[in-house]
Design a protein around this motif. Structure first.
Motif, short mmCIF file in Angstrom:
data_model
loop_
_atom_site.label_atom_id
_atom_site.label_comp_id
_atom_site.label_asym_id
_atom_site.label_seq_id
_atom_site.Cartn_x
_atom_site.Cartn_y
_atom_site.Cartn_z
N PRO A 1 0.84 -1.20 0.00
CA PRO A 1 0.00 0.00 0.00
C PRO A 1 0.88 1.25 0.00
O PRO A 1 1.83 1.36 0.79
CB PRO A 1 -0.81 -0.13 1.30
N ALA A 2 0.54 2.17 -0.89
CA ALA A 2 1.37 3.35 -1.12
C ALA A 2 1.61 4.16 0.15
O ALA A 2 2.69 4.70 0.36
CB ALA A 2 0.73 4.22 -2.20
N CYS A 3 0.62 4.20 1.03
CA CYS A 3 0.76 5.02 2.24
C CYS A 3 1.73 4.39 3.25
O CYS A 3 2.11 5.05 4.22
CB CYS A 3 -0.60 5.26 2.88
N GLN A 4 2.15 3.15 3.02
CA GLN A 4 3.03 2.48 3.97
C GLN A 4 4.45 2.26 3.45
O GLN A 4 5.30 1.79 4.19
CB GLN A 4 2.42 1.14 4.39
N VAL A 5 4.70 2.57 2.18
CA VAL A 5 6.06 2.37 1.66
C VAL A 5 6.94 3.53 2.09
O VAL A 5 6.47 4.63 2.38
CB VAL A 5 6.08 2.21 0.12
N SER A 6 8.25 3.28 2.13
CA SER A 6 9.19 4.32 2.55
C SER A 6 9.26 5.44 1.51
O SER A 6 8.90 5.24 0.34
CB SER A 6 10.58 3.71 2.76
N ALA A 7 9.75 6.58 1.94
CA ALA A 7 9.91 7.71 1.02
C ALA A 7 10.89 7.35 -0.09
O ALA A 7 10.70 7.75 -1.26
CB ALA A 7 10.39 8.94 1.79
N ASP A 8 11.95 6.59 0.24
CA ASP A 8 12.92 6.20 -0.79
C ASP A 8 12.28 5.28 -1.82
O ASP A 8 12.53 5.42 -3.02
CB ASP A 8 14.12 5.50 -0.15
N THR A 9 11.47 4.32 -1.37
CA THR A 9 10.79 3.41 -2.30
C THR A 9 9.84 4.17 -3.20
O THR A 9 9.77 3.95 -4.41
CB THR A 9 10.03 2.32 -1.52
N TRP A 10 9.12 5.12 -2.60
CA TRP A 10 8.16 5.90 -3.38
C TRP A 10 8.87 6.78 -4.39
O TRP A 10 8.47 6.88 -5.56
CB TRP A 10 7.28 6.74 -2.46
N ALA A 11 9.97 7.41 -3.98
CA ALA A 11 10.74 8.25 -4.89
C ALA A 11 11.31 7.43 -6.04
O ALA A 11 11.31 7.87 -7.20
CB ALA A 11 11.86 8.97 -4.13
N ALA A 12 11.78 6.21 -5.74
CA ALA A 12 12.31 5.35 -6.79
C ALA A 12 11.21 4.98 -7.78
O ALA A 12 11.42 4.97 -9.00
CB ALA A 12 12.92 4.09 -6.18
#
Ligand SMILES: [Zn+2]
Length: 88
Positions: A30-41
């Motif tokens: 779920p997008a709201c639970q992934v790390s900022a680094d994972t989301w940025a990647a």
């Protein structure tokens, strides 16, 4: 200037199209639970394939999204396919 082939409208000038992203990227969930680094990647890191790559493009005139397989070194379009099979 290039001519691109919209799967819904046919051949049109490249200025009518907008690059969306590389094809095949999987949204981390779920997008709201992934790390900022994972989301940025997910948002910004691209494979930048040399040679034949698959990209999502939008035809701005009809608004449809489609996949374009294109050689990134020669800019030759190999194939296009709609993301959905027919227009409503
Ligand atoms: Zn179109």
């Amino acid at each position: 200037m290039q001519i691109f082939d919209c799967p819904f409208c046919g051949e049109r000038d490249e200025t009518e199209f907008h690059f969306v992203s590389e094809a095949g990227k999987v949204r981390p969930e779920p997008a709201c639970q992934v790390s900022a680094d994972t989301w940025a990647a997910y948002l910004h890191v691209k494979q930048n394939v040399k040679g034949a790559g698959r990209e999502v493009w939008r035809h701005l005139s009809c608004g449809e999204l489609f996949v374009m397989q294109r050689d990134t070194t020669s800019m030759v379009v190999i194939a296009v396919e709609p993301l959905r099979k027919s227009r409503p």
